[in-house]
Design a protein around this motif. Structure first.
Motif, PDB file in Angstrom:
ATOM      1  N   LYS A  89       0.830  -1.206   0.000  1.00 34.77           N
ATOM      2  CA  LYS A  89       0.000   0.000   0.000  1.00 34.77           C
ATOM      3  C   LYS A  89       0.863   1.255   0.000  1.00 34.77           C
ATOM      4  CE  LYS A  89      -3.963  -2.121   2.359  1.00 34.77           C
ATOM      5  NZ  LYS A  89      -4.802  -2.116   3.591  1.00 34.77           N
ATOM      6  N   PHE A  90       1.959   1.213   0.756  1.00 38.84           N
ATOM      7  CA  PHE A  90       2.849   2.379   0.823  1.00 38.84           C
ATOM      8  C   PHE A  90       3.483   2.651  -0.538  1.00 38.84           C
ATOM      9  CE2 PHE A  90       7.154   4.053   1.406  1.00 38.84           C
ATOM     10  CZ  PHE A  90       6.870   5.248   2.059  1.00 38.84           C
ATOM     11  N   VAL A  91       3.989   1.582  -1.185  1.00 38.66           N
ATOM     12  CA  VAL A  91       4.634   1.750  -2.490  1.00 38.66           C
ATOM     13  C   VAL A  91       3.634   2.255  -3.520  1.00 38.66           C
ATOM     14  CG1 VAL A  91       5.755   0.520  -4.386  1.00 38.66           C
ATOM     15  CG2 VAL A  91       6.413   0.028  -2.020  1.00 38.66           C
ATOM     16  N   GLU A  92       2.439   1.687  -3.522  1.00 37.23           N
ATOM     17  CA  GLU A  92       1.416   2.123  -4.471  1.00 37.23           C
ATOM     18  C   GLU A  92       1.037   3.585  -4.252  1.00 37.23           C
ATOM     19  OE1 GLU A  92      -1.975  -0.387  -4.373  1.00 37.23           O
ATOM     20  OE2 GLU A  92      -1.045  -2.006  -5.542  1.00 37.23           O
ATOM     21  N   THR A  93       0.903   3.975  -2.999  1.00 36.76           N
ATOM     22  CA  THR A  93       0.540   5.363  -2.693  1.00 36.76           C
ATOM     23  C   THR A  93       1.605   6.330  -3.181  1.00 36.76           C
ATOM     24  OG1 THR A  93      -0.719   4.649  -0.742  1.00 36.76           O
ATOM     25  CG2 THR A  93      -0.054   6.965  -0.838  1.00 36.76           C
ATOM     26  N   MET A  94       2.872   5.998  -2.919  1.00 35.64           N
ATOM     27  CA  MET A  94       3.963   6.877  -3.340  1.00 35.64           C
ATOM     28  C   MET A  94       4.058   6.948  -4.865  1.00 35.64           C
ATOM     29  SD  MET A  94       5.154   8.095  -0.579  1.00 35.64           S
ATOM     30  CE  MET A  94       6.625   8.884  -1.207  1.00 35.64           C
TER      31      MET A  94
END
Length: 310
Positions: A89-94
């Motif tokens: 989720k963090f990678v996708e958000t960034m």
């Protein structure tokens, strides 16, 4: 937000002779305050020096080289994050934030090409890194077509042609990619949105980088197999030269206590690659100690005791 007030105990509410309240501050409360305001040394993360980081990197390289030697099926694969995981989720958000920012810049009036220019420069560096040493003509062509100074001048006049550059990059990728990536590159040709196209380009370039790494591994494996012992010993000796390790000191101390023969039967972990050199060093060290013991006797007995007990 209301705070909880401490109800003073009978002892804490005692007063002095002049009627002024004298609360007692225990040593424990001072320690608690110090602990709450500071940080426990045990909880602080270890800070690695630059030399430590370099050593870790060198050890990692040595470990990878060893894995390539012993594992004929060793390849670098895509790193898939578990779907729905916090990391994913963090990678996708960034990533989404970056591409949304790029879209907003290109859609503004006048367009802002600063982010696009930086992205194209990164893509250029990746393309150059994928070239073989003999491909000088193609290297020169990329340097000329993606001349960053010239592209920067175009951005200053609002004339940077992002779709044209993307198509040029696609043609290069089709020329340079492994056959297994032909289909992925062809799919990019049908994308019309410039931001989505650049996003797809970076994704396929990541795969091409992985392919190049695996090609390099396949190319150097025969050399590593032929020179594995010499290579690993040389690399490990480099590590020892950069950062002498405590294990060598332990080995030398063992030579004093147990003698050379017994110490060589139990060489500390990580030193097997240099066992012959270590044995030579141990014999020289023991001979030197014996010589010094004869010269400085009886004072040397105390010196040896301090060394062994340290």
């Amino acid at each position: 937000m209301p705070t909880n007030k401490k109800i003073p105990s009978k002892k804490e509410s005692s007063q002095s002779k002049n009627g002024v309240q004298k609360p007692e501050t225990s040593r424990k409360s001072q320690d608690d305050k110090t602990t709450s305001e500071g940080h426990c040394p045990e909880s602080q993360p270890a800070i690695l020096s630059t030399e430590d980081i370099e050593t870790v990197n060198e050890v990692s390289k040595l470990s990878i080289a060893h894995e390539i030697i012993v594992n004929q099926n060793f390849v670098v694969e895509e790193n898939y994050l578990p779907q729905g995981s916090l990391e994913n989720k963090f990678v996708e958000t960034m990533c989404n934030a970056f591409w949304d920012h790029l879209k907003n810049q290109l859609s503004s009036t006048p367009p802002d090409f600063s982010c696009a220019l930086e992205l194209i420069n990164n893509i250029k560096q990746i393309l150059v890194s994928l070239l073989l040493p003999r491909q000088n003509h193609l290297r020169n062509e990329i340097e000329e077509a993606l001349d960053m100074d010239l592209l920067k001048q175009e951005t200053e006049h609002g004339a940077l042609d992002v779709p044209h550059l993307s198509n040029y990059i696609l043609n290069l990728m089709a020329l340079m990619c492994a056959p297994v990536r032909d289909e992925a590159v062809q799919k990019l040709e049908s994308i019309k949105d410039p931001v989505q196209l650049l996003r797809g380009i970076t994704q396929v370039l990541d795969l091409m980088k992985m392919d190049m790494i695996n090609y390099t591994i396949k190319s150097i494996r025969p050399y590593l197999l032929e020179h594995s012992i010499e290579y690993e010993r040389a690399k490990f000796q480099e590590l020892l030269d950069k950062q002498p390790e405590q294990r060598i000191h332990l080995f030398l101390k063992s030579c004093l206590i147990h003698g050379m023969q017994e110490s060589l039967l139990d060489v500390p972990g990580g030193l097997l690659f240099i066992e012959p050199e270590l044995a030579e060093l141990g014999w020289k060290f023991v001979n030197l100690m014996h010589h010094n013991q004869q010269v400085y006797n009886p004072y040397y007995a105390e010196i040896l005791t301090n060394i062994i007990s340290s």
